[in-house]
Design a protein around this motif. Structure first.
Motif, PDB file in Angstrom:
ATOM      1  N   ASN A 211       0.982  -1.329   0.018  1.00  0.00           N
ATOM      2  CA  ASN A 211      -0.102  -0.014  -0.076  1.00  0.00           C
ATOM      3  C   ASN A 211       0.819   1.238   0.019  1.00  0.00           C
ATOM      4  N   PHE A 212       0.594   2.113  -0.763  1.00  0.00           N
ATOM      5  CA  PHE A 212       1.544   3.190  -1.036  1.00  0.00           C
ATOM      6  C   PHE A 212       0.687   4.711  -0.852  1.00  0.00           C
ATOM      7  N   LEU A 213       1.278   5.500  -0.223  1.00  0.00           N
ATOM      8  CA  LEU A 213       0.569   6.964  -0.002  1.00  0.00           C
ATOM      9  C   LEU A 213       1.449   7.897  -0.280  1.00  0.00           C
ATOM     10  N   TYR A 214       0.886   9.058  -0.943  1.00  0.00           N
ATOM     11  CA  TYR A 214       1.559   9.917  -1.594  1.00  0.00           C
ATOM     12  C   TYR A 214       1.940  10.907  -0.323  1.00  0.00           C
ATOM     13  N   LEU A 215       3.348  11.546  -0.443  1.00  0.00           N
ATOM     14  CA  LEU A 215       3.749  12.308   0.918  1.00  0.00           C
ATOM     15  C   LEU A 215       2.634  13.432   0.929  1.00  0.00           C
ATOM     16  N   ASP A 216       2.114  14.372   0.415  1.00  0.00           N
ATOM     17  CA  ASP A 216       1.227  15.429   0.501  1.00  0.00           C
ATOM     18  C   ASP A 216      -0.181  14.835   1.475  1.00  0.00           C
ATOM     19  N   ASP A 217      -0.608  13.452   0.789  1.00  0.00           N
ATOM     20  CA  ASP A 217      -1.886  13.231   1.571  1.00  0.00           C
ATOM     21  C   ASP A 217      -1.214  12.624   2.928  1.00  0.00           C
ATOM     22  N   CYS A 218      -0.094  12.026   3.043  1.00  0.00           N
ATOM     23  CA  CYS A 218       0.418  11.778   4.350  1.00  0.00           C
ATOM     24  C   CYS A 218       0.366  12.990   5.310  1.00  0.00           C
ATOM     25  N   ILE A 219       0.868  13.869   4.754  1.00  0.00           N
ATOM     26  CA  ILE A 219       1.186  15.221   5.790  1.00  0.00           C
ATOM     27  C   ILE A 219      -0.515  15.857   6.063  1.00  0.00           C
ATOM     28  N   ARG A 220      -1.387  15.804   5.004  1.00  0.00           N
ATOM     29  CA  ARG A 220      -2.366  16.260   5.317  1.00  0.00           C
ATOM     30  C   ARG A 220      -3.328  15.502   6.329  1.00  0.00           C
ATOM     31  N   ALA A 221      -2.949  13.959   6.516  1.00  0.00           N
ATOM     32  CA  ALA A 221      -3.756  13.105   7.414  1.00  0.00           C
ATOM     33  C   ALA A 221      -3.111  13.608   8.560  1.00  0.00           C
ATOM     34  N   LEU A 222      -1.927  13.532   8.697  1.00  0.00           N
ATOM     35  CA  LEU A 222      -1.436  14.116  10.084  1.00  0.00           C
ATOM     36  C   LEU A 222      -1.934  15.357  10.579  1.00  0.00           C
ATOM     37  N   ILE A 223      -2.132  16.533   9.847  1.00  0.00           N
ATOM     38  CA  ILE A 223      -2.590  17.733  10.396  1.00  0.00           C
ATOM     39  C   ILE A 223      -3.874  17.610  10.592  1.00  0.00           C
ATOM     40  N   LEU A 224      -4.701  16.832  10.082  1.00  0.00           N
ATOM     41  CA  LEU A 224      -6.179  16.517  10.232  1.00  0.00           C
ATOM     42  C   LEU A 224      -6.288  16.099  11.820  1.00  0.00           C
ATOM     43  N   LEU A 225      -5.651  15.125  11.963  1.00  0.00           N
ATOM     44  CA  LEU A 225      -5.596  14.571  13.242  1.00  0.00           C
ATOM     45  C   LEU A 225      -5.131  15.415  14.434  1.00  0.00           C
ATOM     46  N   MET A 226      -3.874  16.133  13.960  1.00  0.00           N
ATOM     47  CA  MET A 226      -3.569  17.298  15.137  1.00  0.00           C
ATOM     48  C   MET A 226      -4.856  18.447  15.436  1.00  0.00           C
ATOM     49  N   GLU A 227      -5.420  18.880  14.185  1.00  0.00           N
ATOM     50  CA  GLU A 227      -6.210  20.162  14.214  1.00  0.00           C
ATOM     51  C   GLU A 227      -7.594  19.497  14.219  1.00  0.00           C
ATOM     52  N   GLN A 228      -8.099  18.430  14.497  1.00  0.00           N
ATOM     53  CA  GLN A 228      -9.318  18.049  14.656  1.00  0.00           C
ATOM     54  C   GLN A 228      -9.968  18.803  16.041  1.00  0.00           C
ATOM     55  N   GLU A 229     -11.340  19.404  15.897  1.00  0.00           N
ATOM     56  CA  GLU A 229     -12.078  20.079  16.774  1.00  0.00           C
ATOM     57  C   GLU A 229     -12.577  19.088  17.897  1.00  0.00           C
ATOM     58  N   LYS A 230     -12.856  17.658  17.522  1.00  0.00           N
ATOM     59  CA  LYS A 230     -13.350  16.950  18.689  1.00  0.00           C
ATOM     60  C   LYS A 230     -12.804  16.949  19.922  1.00  0.00           C
ATOM     61  N   GLU A 231     -13.326  16.801  21.174  1.00  0.00           N
ATOM     62  CA  GLU A 231     -12.949  16.906  22.399  1.00  0.00           C
ATOM     63  C   GLU A 231     -11.682  15.814  22.533  1.00  0.00           C
ATOM     64  N   SER A 232     -11.492  14.761  21.853  1.00  0.00           N
ATOM     65  CA  SER A 232     -10.279  13.887  21.942  1.00  0.00           C
ATOM     66  C   SER A 232     -10.195  12.999  20.820  1.00  0.00           C
ATOM     67  N   VAL A 233      -8.862  13.199  20.290  1.00  0.00           N
ATOM     68  CA  VAL A 233      -8.413  12.066  19.285  1.00  0.00           C
ATOM     69  C   VAL A 233      -7.458  11.304  19.737  1.00  0.00           C
ATOM     70  N   SER A 234      -7.062  11.068  21.023  1.00  0.00           N
ATOM     71  CA  SER A 234      -6.045  10.438  21.680  1.00  0.00           C
ATOM     72  C   SER A 234      -6.008   8.788  20.941  1.00  0.00           C
ATOM     73  N   GLY A 235      -4.970   8.236  20.885  1.00  0.00           N
ATOM     74  CA  GLY A 235      -4.893   7.108  20.391  1.00  0.00           C
ATOM     75  C   GLY A 235      -3.997   6.740  19.298  1.00  0.00           C
ATOM     76  N   ILE A 236      -4.281   5.412  18.751  1.00  0.00           N
ATOM     77  CA  ILE A 236      -3.539   4.839  17.366  1.00  0.00           C
ATOM     78  C   ILE A 236      -4.329   5.035  16.289  1.00  0.00           C
ATOM     79  N   TYR A 237      -3.604   5.500  15.326  1.00  0.00           N
ATOM     80  CA  TYR A 237      -4.357   5.695  13.734  1.00  0.00           C
ATOM     81  C   TYR A 237      -3.513   5.144  12.736  1.00  0.00           C
ATOM     82  N   ASN A 238      -3.841   4.416  11.992  1.00  0.00           N
ATOM     83  CA  ASN A 238      -3.131   3.860  10.855  1.00  0.00           C
ATOM     84  C   ASN A 238      -3.312   4.966   9.643  1.00  0.00           C
ATOM     85  N   VAL A 239      -1.911   5.450   9.135  1.00  0.00           N
ATOM     86  CA  VAL A 239      -2.026   6.469   8.093  1.00  0.00           C
ATOM     87  C   VAL A 239      -1.504   5.795   7.004  1.00  0.00           C
TER      88      VAL A 239
END
Length: 313
Positions: A211-239
């Motif tokens: 499974n391959f993921l392009y660099l820009d998409d990976c970075i966008r996924a990480l920023i989406l996790l960091m900037e989520q407005e939900k109360e909590s996004v703690s935990g493990i996420y496959n990217v």
């Protein structure tokens, strides 16, 4: 936001810093003293502040960062190359240094700490890997990443119970990412280089699922996790890319050969597997998608074209 990024000269780190700056954030880019990769950091960019620190000094970043920060991305990790992945001493020190980074983030008042975990934590599986899949790493690299996960979860839980810190811990298990600026010895880079020059390349069996993921998409996924407005996004996420992108590695090789004009040649079964062995990469990203709505924007074919065009100049 005020954001700290360690490992800022790494493949992922450089792309993350670039994206964060474009989005208007103030970025403290942490690089190791004397790093030959400092050339990748343009210290003249507005909003960018470079800090030189060794990995074992990350708990003292508040000595030089004199304002609160909201986000901390930790990519700083020694010995990611194939040989060093097997050296226990090197990898155990990474776990210890990463705990210092966690303490550094606490002292800076960060709301969230995102760590670059790895698919190597899972070990070898023949089925889809969800965040609940049992982990049996076969390399010291995977063992060290997994060890840090447990210690970081325990530490942040303890801080919350004590009422001393409410920082969330996000463990991003990153699968196979490619794009401009990747290591020259990576499979994608090696294929692009050989096929674009009309040269021959010898490969491993390449029968495993991948499974391959392009660099820009990976970075966008990480920023989406960091900037989520939900109360909590703690935990493990496959990217990674979604399920429909899981296919035999041979198919990806053939796609690159076609995209780059059928130049050169290749043969399978000539090279040994890497340090983790012939592992299948069959990620499940339903949890990531549910938390952030993430969907990749760049197809593999388009990503290969972009990578080739970026690197031929």
């Amino acid at each position: 936001m005020n954001v700290v990024v360690t490992g800022a000269t790494s493949f992922l780190g450089r792309a993350l810093v670039d994206r964060l700056l474009k989005d208007g954030n103030k970025v403290y880019a942490v690089v190791r003293p004397g790093s030959k990769n400092r050339k990748y950091i343009d210290t003249n960019r507005p909003g960018l502040i470079q800090i030189e620190r060794n990995l074992e000094e990350l708990h003292k970043l508040d000595d030089v960062i004199k304002e609160p920060c909201q986000a901390f991305y930790h990519f700083g990790w020694d010995g990611s190359g194939s040989e060093n992945r097997l050296i226990r001493k090197v990898q155990q020190k990474n776990t210890e240094d990463s705990l210092k980074a966690l303490e550094g983030a606490r002292r800076l008042g960060c709301r969230r700490f995102l760590f670059s975990g790895s698919q190597a934590e899972y070990g070898i599986h023949k089925e889809a890997m969800t965040e609940e899949t049992g982990c049996s790493p076969v390399s010291e690299y995977g063992l060290a990443k997994l060890a840090f996960l447990k210690q970081a979860m325990d530490q942040t839980k303890k801080w919350r119970q004590e009422g001393s810190c409410s920082m969330e811990y996000i463990h991003a298990r990153i699968f196979s990412v490619y794009g401009p600026g990747d290591h020259p010895w990576s499979l994608v880079e090696s294929c692009i280089r050989s096929f674009s020059r009309g040269e021959y390349i010898s490969l491993g069996e390449c029968t495993q699922m991948w499974n391959f993921l392009y660099l820009d998409d990976c970075i966008r996924a990480l920023i989406l996790l960091m900037e989520q407005e939900k109360e909590s996004v703690s935990g493990i996420y496959n990217v990674a890319a979604p399920e429909q992108e899981n296919r035999p590695l041979k198919d990806y090789i053939r796609m690159m050969y076609e995209i780059l004009g059928f130049h050169g040649s290749y043969s399978f079964g000539r090279r040994k597997p890497n340090a983790e062995g012939p592992a299948n990469l069959i990620p499940d990203i339903k949890k990531l998608k549910a938390a952030t709505g993430f969907e990749p924007e760049i197809s593999f074919a388009e990503g290969i074209r972009r990578t080739y065009e970026a690197e031929k100049h």
